[in-house]
Design a protein around this motif. Structure first.
Motif, PDB file in Angstrom:
ATOM      1  N   TYR A 207      25.137  67.169  89.437  1.00 13.69           N
ATOM      2  CA  TYR A 207      25.124  66.846  88.141  1.00 13.69           C
ATOM      3  C   TYR A 207      26.037  65.644  87.714  1.00 13.69           C
ATOM      4  N   SER A 208      26.637  65.117  88.683  1.00 13.83           N
ATOM      5  CA  SER A 208      27.884  64.337  88.666  1.00 13.83           C
ATOM      6  C   SER A 208      27.552  63.133  89.298  1.00 13.83           C
ATOM      7  N   ASP A 262      29.715  69.545  93.741  1.00  9.59           N
ATOM      8  CA  ASP A 262      30.036  69.803  92.462  1.00  9.59           C
ATOM      9  C   ASP A 262      31.108  70.500  92.067  1.00  9.59           C
ATOM     10  N   TYR A 265      34.381  68.613  93.667  1.00 10.61           N
ATOM     11  CA  TYR A 265      34.451  67.603  92.636  1.00 10.61           C
ATOM     12  C   TYR A 265      35.100  68.310  91.362  1.00 10.61           C
ATOM     13  N   LEU A 328      30.543  70.301  85.772  1.00 13.60           N
ATOM     14  CA  LEU A 328      31.861  70.026  85.640  1.00 13.60           C
ATOM     15  C   LEU A 328      32.757  70.852  84.363  1.00 13.60           C
ATOM     16  N   GLU A 368      35.815  67.563  81.185  1.00 14.82           N
ATOM     17  CA  GLU A 368      34.627  66.546  80.974  1.00 14.82           C
ATOM     18  C   GLU A 368      34.759  65.329  80.818  1.00 14.82           C
ATOM     19  N   ASN A 373      32.382  60.563  83.428  1.00 13.23           N
ATOM     20  CA  ASN A 373      31.240  60.292  84.416  1.00 13.23           C
ATOM     21  C   ASN A 373      30.027  60.240  83.618  1.00 13.23           C
ATOM     22  N   ASN A 375      27.027  60.224  84.651  1.00 15.94           N
ATOM     23  CA  ASN A 375      25.928  61.098  84.834  1.00 15.94           C
ATOM     24  C   ASN A 375      26.297  62.573  84.094  1.00 15.94           C
ATOM     25  N   ASP A 376      27.465  62.665  83.555  1.00 21.81           N
ATOM     26  CA  ASP A 376      27.617  63.954  82.986  1.00 21.81           C
ATOM     27  C   ASP A 376      28.728  63.434  81.708  1.00 21.81           C
ATOM     28  N   GLU A 385      24.401  71.149  81.247  1.00 23.77           N
ATOM     29  CA  GLU A 385      23.736  70.584  82.485  1.00 23.77           C
ATOM     30  C   GLU A 385      22.927  71.870  83.447  1.00 23.77           C
TER      31      GLU A 385
END
Length: 516
Positions: A207-208, A262, A265, A328, A368, A373, A375-376, A385
């Motif tokens: 997801y990120s 994920d 992270y 995230l 978040e 990020n 991507n998210d 997500e």
């Protein structure tokens, strides 16, 4: 921000007899420059003498640092000695607020009365006894210091702290600290003094995107273990062992490591958010962040926090509605349950349960945003997500308009407490969105109000500080919505002043969700 007032070691002698006035006696060591610091140390020491210590011999407190926080409260950190010997585990902090109320943090008030002052053998003999604990390649070098061991809450005793130098099994240098009872010769404890630098791996997440993750070098490659944050944490699960090149996952579910990236992270970013934004030392407030388990169960459509293991567990989803639940904001949500369990302990039912869930949604969202990020990107939709196939508007909960899920409450009523906690959370989620962004933000979705009023937001940073202080200082296990209003108003008053823009916004946002 916290302001650290530089300090030299300030020694305050505490005498078991002859000093009955509870007035600290300044030893020959310098207090350090600054009357402000000296006064704070004197006040804190007087409180210690008057309340907390049963002194059975000559003791000494050494003020290591004085910190003043944004509220004007002072926090004096002390180390403790006994007859000139360091007391391991004897450090503590004295907190004094602007009203003169004093509290103690991690105060080891263990009595040292009866601790022997004379060892039954010398340091050379202690070094020989300590060698039994060494499992690597020992070099011909060691040292032994007589101390008082009061670690781990065990009965205090005279001991030698022996440091044995050598090499660990993988060739890393070793400085093994071994505590040898100075009366019996028994080994009381040990720890490694060499803190290995973590490797930085590349993670291809679900997801990120591609992210940097802290890993640990082990025999045969690397493991998903971060040793740089607090007490450290790790990620485990089916198919997650070691990796030879420190490049993890491929960004898809075909590789079991991708979901682990994920999760790893997520705990890394959440730890950093709490530490850098609120000064919180780990999820438990004492450096602990728990650990992750991924790939739980079979087609398990959930993730959860467990206090019993102080850990997070993530399912892989059924592949029809959900993919692995390691996004995230979900990670931040689950870890925040750990923060709540170590602070307000909001009972997980009724209105307090709704506040518990909302707290996790609030800080999951702020994590978040903190990650920044691409991507998210940050938003006020929870779990967007993890849906498959992903499409706009997917979400577990919608903080700007909770009733969009068909189950959550936008506004408080006497029946809110009878809802499932994931749905009674809607009132606090709605409040937080209005407080941070307002009812008609310049960017982001508009948010309806229960009284038709227009609410102006104060920004995520201020709103987050207010909720965090309310949670950690004012809320208790049985707090309901009316008390949450009072708690956040008190927090806003502490941080920004009564009648401030922030204080008035808190009141307006609660009124806008029918909590008066």
């Amino acid at each position: 921000m916290k302001r650290i007032i530089p300090t030299a070691f300030t020694a305050l002698a505490l005498w078991g007899c002859g000093n009955t006035s509870n007035t600290p006696v300044i030893s020959s060591r310098e207090v350090g420059a600054g009357a402000e610091q000296a006064a704070a140390v004197q006040r804190a020491a007087a409180e210690v003498l008057g309340q907390k210590f049963e002194v059975g011999g000559v003791e000494e407190l050494q003020a290591r640092a004085v910190i003043e926080d944004d509220t004007g409260a002072t926090h004096v950190r002390f180390d403790r000695t006994f007859q000139g010997l360091r007391v391991l585990g004897g450090d503590f902090v004295v907190h004094s607020n602007t009203d003169g109320v004093t509290e103690f943090s991690v105060a080891n008030t263990l009595s040292l009365k009866g601790v022997e002052s004379k060892a039954h053998f010398d340091g050379a003999a202690a070094s020989v006894l300590a060698q039994a604990a060494f499992t690597g390649v020992k070099l011909d070098s060691s040292s032994a210091e007589l101390v008082v061991d009061a670690l781990e809450g065990r009965a205090a005793a005279l001991a030698y702290e022996v440091i044995l130098e050598g090499l660990q099994a993988d060739g890393t240098p070793s400085e093994l600290h071994v505590l040898v009872d100075a009366r019996t010769g028994a080994i009381r404890g040990q720890w490694e003094g060499i803190e290995t630098a973590a490797a930085v791996g590349t993670g291809n997440s679900l997801y990120s995107g591609t992210v940097s993750i802290n890993t640990n070098s082990v025999s045969g490659g690397y493991e998903l273990r971060d040793t740089t944050r607090g007490k450290g944490f790790y990620t485990t699960g089916t198919g997650i062992t070691t990796d030879a090149d420190n490049v993890w996952g491929n960004g898809t579910t075909s590789n079991a490591q991708s979901a682990a990236v994920d999760a790893h992270y997520g705990i890394q970013v959440t730890y950093d958010y709490y530490f850098n934004t609120h000064g919180r030392n780990g999820i438990d407030g004492a450096g602990g962040a728990g650990y992750n388990t991924v790939h739980y169960g079979t087609k398990y459509n959930n993730a959860f926090w467990s206090d019993s293991c102080f850990c997070m567990t993530y399912g892989d989803g059924d592949g029809t509605t959900f993919t692995p639940l390691t996004a995230l904001d979900v990670a931040g949500h689950e870890m925040t349950h750990g923060v709540t369990s170590r602070t307000a302990k909001l009972v997980y039912s009724g209105e307090s349960g709704g506040l518990n869930e909302a707290t996790s949604d609030i800080f999951g969202t702020l994590v978040e945003y903190y990650a920044n990020n691409a991507n998210d990107p940050g938003d006020y939709i929870i779990g967007e997500e993890i849906y498959t196939p992903a499409k706009a508007g997917d979400g577990l909960r919608y903080m700007y308009n909770p009733s969009l899920d068909g189950k959550s409450a936008n506004c408080w009523s006497s029946s809110v407490g009878s809802l499932d906690v994931h749905y009674s959370s809607g009132v606090a989620n709605h409040f937080f969105y209005l407080l941070a962004e307002g009812s008609k933000p310049a960017s982001g979705p508009a948010s309806p109000t229960c009284n038709g009023a227009t609410v102006t937001g104060i920004g995520r940073a201020a709103a987050g500080k207010i909720w965090y202080r309310a949670l950690t200082v004012y809320m208790t296990s049985s707090t309901k919505y009316a008390a949450a209003r009072t708690a956040t108003l008190n927090a806003a008053k502490d941080l920004y002043g009564s009648g401030s823009t922030q204080y008035n916004a808190v009141a307006a946002a609660w009124t806008a969700v029918s909590v008066n």
